[in-house]
Design an enzyme around this catalytic site. Structure first.
Site, PDB file in Angstrom:
ATOM      1  N   LYS A  51     -43.983  21.182   9.225  1.00  0.00           N
ATOM      2  CA  LYS A  51     -42.864  21.614   8.378  1.00  0.00           C
ATOM      3  C   LYS A  51     -42.401  23.202   7.745  1.00  0.00           C
ATOM      4  O   LYS A  51     -41.523  23.771   6.833  1.00  0.00           O
ATOM      5  CB  LYS A  51     -43.277  20.751   6.252  1.00  0.00           C
ATOM      6  CG  LYS A  51     -42.791  19.360   6.963  1.00  0.00           C
ATOM      7  CD  LYS A  51     -43.872  19.146   5.691  1.00  0.00           C
ATOM      8  CE  LYS A  51     -44.271  16.904   5.520  1.00  0.00           C
ATOM      9  NZ  LYS A  51     -44.168  17.295   4.067  1.00  0.00           N
ATOM     10  N   GLY A  52     -43.757  23.529   8.078  1.00  0.00           N
ATOM     11  CA  GLY A  52     -44.000  24.749   7.798  1.00  0.00           C
ATOM     12  C   GLY A  52     -43.019  25.706   8.479  1.00  0.00           C
ATOM     13  O   GLY A  52     -42.254  26.748   7.695  1.00  0.00           O
ATOM     14  N   GLU A 108     -43.220  28.512  15.382  1.00  0.00           N
ATOM     15  CA  GLU A 108     -43.947  28.202  14.175  1.00  0.00           C
ATOM     16  C   GLU A 108     -44.308  28.973  13.463  1.00  0.00           C
ATOM     17  O   GLU A 108     -43.309  30.598  13.575  1.00  0.00           O
ATOM     18  CB  GLU A 108     -45.730  28.698  15.292  1.00  0.00           C
ATOM     19  CG  GLU A 108     -46.267  26.885  15.672  1.00  0.00           C
ATOM     20  CD  GLU A 108     -47.170  26.081  14.358  1.00  0.00           C
ATOM     21  OE1 GLU A 108     -46.200  25.830  13.221  1.00  0.00           O
ATOM     22  OE2 GLU A 108     -47.519  25.388  15.022  1.00  0.00           O
ATOM     23  N   ASP A 112     -53.007  29.907  13.668  1.00  0.00           N
ATOM     24  CA  ASP A 112     -54.520  30.380  12.828  1.00  0.00           C
ATOM     25  C   ASP A 112     -55.445  29.876  13.667  1.00  0.00           C
ATOM     26  O   ASP A 112     -55.787  30.735  14.660  1.00  0.00           O
ATOM     27  CB  ASP A 112     -54.565  29.327  11.819  1.00  0.00           C
ATOM     28  CG  ASP A 112     -55.501  29.640  10.515  1.00  0.00           C
ATOM     29  OD1 ASP A 112     -56.809  30.812  11.008  1.00  0.00           O
ATOM     30  OD2 ASP A 112     -55.420  29.155   9.548  1.00  0.00           O
ATOM     31  N   LYS A 140     -52.520  35.025  12.653  1.00  0.00           N
ATOM     32  CA  LYS A 140     -54.283  35.293  12.256  1.00  0.00           C
ATOM     33  C   LYS A 140     -55.113  35.238  13.581  1.00  0.00           C
ATOM     34  O   LYS A 140     -55.896  34.343  13.571  1.00  0.00           O
ATOM     35  CB  LYS A 140     -54.438  34.203  10.835  1.00  0.00           C
ATOM     36  CG  LYS A 140     -54.742  35.167   9.733  1.00  0.00           C
ATOM     37  CD  LYS A 140     -55.230  33.557   9.204  1.00  0.00           C
ATOM     38  CE  LYS A 140     -54.551  33.085   7.641  1.00  0.00           C
ATOM     39  NZ  LYS A 140     -55.000  32.089   6.987  1.00  0.00           N
ATOM     40  N   PHE A 161     -56.016  33.611   2.451  1.00  0.00           N
ATOM     41  CA  PHE A 161     -54.234  31.876   2.533  1.00  0.00           C
ATOM     42  C   PHE A 161     -52.987  32.947   2.302  1.00  0.00           C
ATOM     43  O   PHE A 161     -52.776  32.544   1.301  1.00  0.00           O
ATOM     44  CB  PHE A 161     -55.225  31.336   1.474  1.00  0.00           C
ATOM     45  CG  PHE A 161     -54.645  30.120   1.565  1.00  0.00           C
ATOM     46  CD1 PHE A 161     -55.732  28.903   2.485  1.00  0.00           C
ATOM     47  CD2 PHE A 161     -53.319  29.277   1.108  1.00  0.00           C
ATOM     48  CE1 PHE A 161     -55.167  27.642   2.721  1.00  0.00           C
ATOM     49  CE2 PHE A 161     -53.405  28.147   1.293  1.00  0.00           C
ATOM     50  CZ  PHE A 161     -53.889  27.326   1.834  1.00  0.00           C
ATOM     51  N   VAL A 162     -52.354  32.605   3.019  1.00  0.00           N
ATOM     52  CA  VAL A 162     -50.720  32.781   2.783  1.00  0.00           C
ATOM     53  C   VAL A 162     -50.270  31.977   2.748  1.00  0.00           C
ATOM     54  O   VAL A 162     -50.096  30.743   3.014  1.00  0.00           O
ATOM     55  CB  VAL A 162     -49.936  34.095   3.231  1.00  0.00           C
ATOM     56  CG1 VAL A 162     -50.904  34.967   3.300  1.00  0.00           C
ATOM     57  CG2 VAL A 162     -50.141  33.121   5.052  1.00  0.00           C
ATOM     58  N   ASP A 168     -47.338  26.451   3.139  1.00  0.00           N
ATOM     59  CA  ASP A 168     -47.354  25.369   2.279  1.00  0.00           C
ATOM     60  C   ASP A 168     -48.958  25.438   1.392  1.00  0.00           C
ATOM     61  O   ASP A 168     -49.837  25.899   2.066  1.00  0.00           O
ATOM     62  CB  ASP A 168     -47.221  23.754   1.938  1.00  0.00           C
ATOM     63  CG  ASP A 168     -48.213  23.421   2.649  1.00  0.00           C
ATOM     64  OD1 ASP A 168     -48.520  24.311   3.795  1.00  0.00           O
ATOM     65  OD2 ASP A 168     -48.600  22.682   2.750  1.00  0.00           O
ATOM     66  N   ARG A 174     -43.743  26.888   0.104  1.00  0.00           N
ATOM     67  CA  ARG A 174     -42.718  26.413   1.000  1.00  0.00           C
ATOM     68  C   ARG A 174     -41.610  27.462   0.347  1.00  0.00           C
ATOM     69  O   ARG A 174     -40.604  28.242   1.176  1.00  0.00           O
ATOM     70  CB  ARG A 174     -42.247  25.161   1.316  1.00  0.00           C
ATOM     71  CG  ARG A 174     -43.310  24.416   2.050  1.00  0.00           C
ATOM     72  CD  ARG A 174     -42.885  23.315   2.858  1.00  0.00           C
ATOM     73  NE  ARG A 174     -44.125  22.492   2.884  1.00  0.00           N
ATOM     74  CZ  ARG A 174     -44.852  21.830   3.638  1.00  0.00           C
ATOM     75  NH1 ARG A 174     -44.973  23.149   5.075  1.00  0.00           N
ATOM     76  NH2 ARG A 174     -45.723  21.624   4.439  1.00  0.00           N
TER      77      ARG A 174
HETATM   78  C1  PRP Z   1     -50.131  24.981  10.181  1.00  0.00           C
HETATM   79  C2  PRP Z   1     -49.010  26.191  10.314  1.00  0.00           C
HETATM   80  C3  PRP Z   1     -49.194  25.309  12.426  1.00  0.00           C
HETATM   81  C4  PRP Z   1     -50.750  25.285  12.406  1.00  0.00           C
HETATM   82  C5  PRP Z   1     -51.258  26.276  12.665  1.00  0.00           C
HETATM   83  O1  PRP Z   1     -49.439  23.629   9.783  1.00  0.00           O
HETATM   84  O2  PRP Z   1     -47.676  25.321  10.541  1.00  0.00           O
HETATM   85  O3  PRP Z   1     -48.173  24.135  12.324  1.00  0.00           O
HETATM   86  O4  PRP Z   1     -50.541  24.547  10.688  1.00  0.00           O
HETATM   87  O5  PRP Z   1     -52.910  26.629  12.481  1.00  0.00           O
HETATM   88  P1  PRP Z   1     -54.109  26.631  13.360  1.00  0.00           P
HETATM   89  O6  PRP Z   1     -53.520  27.168  14.601  1.00  0.00           O
HETATM   90  O7  PRP Z   1     -55.418  26.533  12.985  1.00  0.00           O
HETATM   91  O8  PRP Z   1     -54.013  24.669  14.671  1.00  0.00           O
HETATM   92  P2  PRP Z   1     -49.845  22.030   9.005  1.00  0.00           P
HETATM   93  O9  PRP Z   1     -50.535  21.413  10.187  1.00  0.00           O
HETATM   94  O10 PRP Z   1     -50.669  23.321   7.824  1.00  0.00           O
HETATM   95  O11 PRP Z   1     -48.671  21.968   8.678  1.00  0.00           O
HETATM   96  P3  PRP Z   1     -47.123  22.198   8.022  1.00  0.00           P
HETATM   97  O12 PRP Z   1     -46.472  23.308   8.988  1.00  0.00           O
HETATM   98  O13 PRP Z   1     -46.893  20.833   7.914  1.00  0.00           O
HETATM   99  O14 PRP Z   1     -47.205  22.687   7.044  1.00  0.00           O
END
Ligand code: PRP
Length: 194
Positions: A51-52, A108, A112, A140, A161-162, A168, A174
């Site tokens: 969803k991000g 994206e 991370d 990051k 932590f952003v 979220d 969000r």
């Molecule tokens: C978050 C973000 C990326 C992922 C990045 O998604 O949107 O998809 O984590 O992290 P990584 O590089 O360590 O893999 P999340 O799983 O939190 O879901 P969301 O987008 O629904 O919030």
């Protein structure tokens, strides 16, 4: 220090890292850069990773002055409010259309560890697109676990932590127009801190 939550998300923010105006200016530039990289006849396929990236892709697609189509995937790597990647990526929603022979940009919100995109690159490459590139609003690099070529980056950010602009903590925040650092007391328990 109180950890009682108010119902106003702004009160839970320690610091605004990237404000609304800076985000909008960078998104306009990214849109122009992305458009200039493509000259194909078929519309560019933006694959938004929910969803991000919901907010980012909505703004970005309007900043790209060539034909685009959008498809949505939902994946999860951080089950149930954890703040650390499990390394396991689950597809919660797959693409609706085909990407075979098409130019694809994965959109994206944040990279991370890179585990999510590493998985997605492999998964989507297997569907024989003409090309596949990555744009992320936030990067990051301090937490990267896998080598990943990222084509367009909005902002490099420190290991904080952003939340906001699509990002979220436990599904909240969000809707903030900016990217901000969450007060530590609000997520300390998720890290196993008291
Ligand atoms: C978050 C973000 C990326 C992922 C990045 O998604 O949107 O998809 O984590 O992290 P990584 O590089 O360590 O893999 P999340 O799983 O939190 O879901 P969301 O987008 O629904 O919030």
């Amino acid at each position: 220090m109180s950890s009682i939550r108010s119902n106003n998300p702004h009160n839970d923010i320690e610091e605004v890292l990237i404000d609304d105006a800076a985000i909008q200016a960078r998104v306009r530039d990214l849109g122009a850069e992305i458009a200039s990289a493509y000259g194909g006849e078929e519309p560019l396929v933006l694959v938004s990773v929910l969803k991000g990236s919901l907010i980012f892709v909505a703004d970005l697609m309007r900043a790209i002055p060539i034909n685009v189509v959008i498809d949505l995937m939902e994946v999860s790597s951080y089950g149930g409010g954890n703040t650390e990647s499990s390394g396991t990526v689950r597809i919660l929603k797959d693409l609706s259309g085909t990407i075979e022979g098409r130019d694809v940009v994965i959109v994206e919100d944040i990279i991370d560890t890179g585990l999510t995109l590493n998985y997605l690159m492999g998964y989507l490459s297997g569907k024989s697109p003409r090309s596949i590139r990555i744009v992320t609003l936030l990067n990051k690099p301090a937490r990267r676990l896998v080598d990943l070529k990222v084509d367009w980056i909005g902002f490099e950010i420190p290991d904080k932590f952003v939340v906001g602009y699509g990002l979220d903590f436990r599904e909240t925040y969000r809707n903030l127009r900016y990217v901000g650092v969450l007060k530590r007391e609000l997520y300390a328990s998720a890290l196993g801190e008291s």
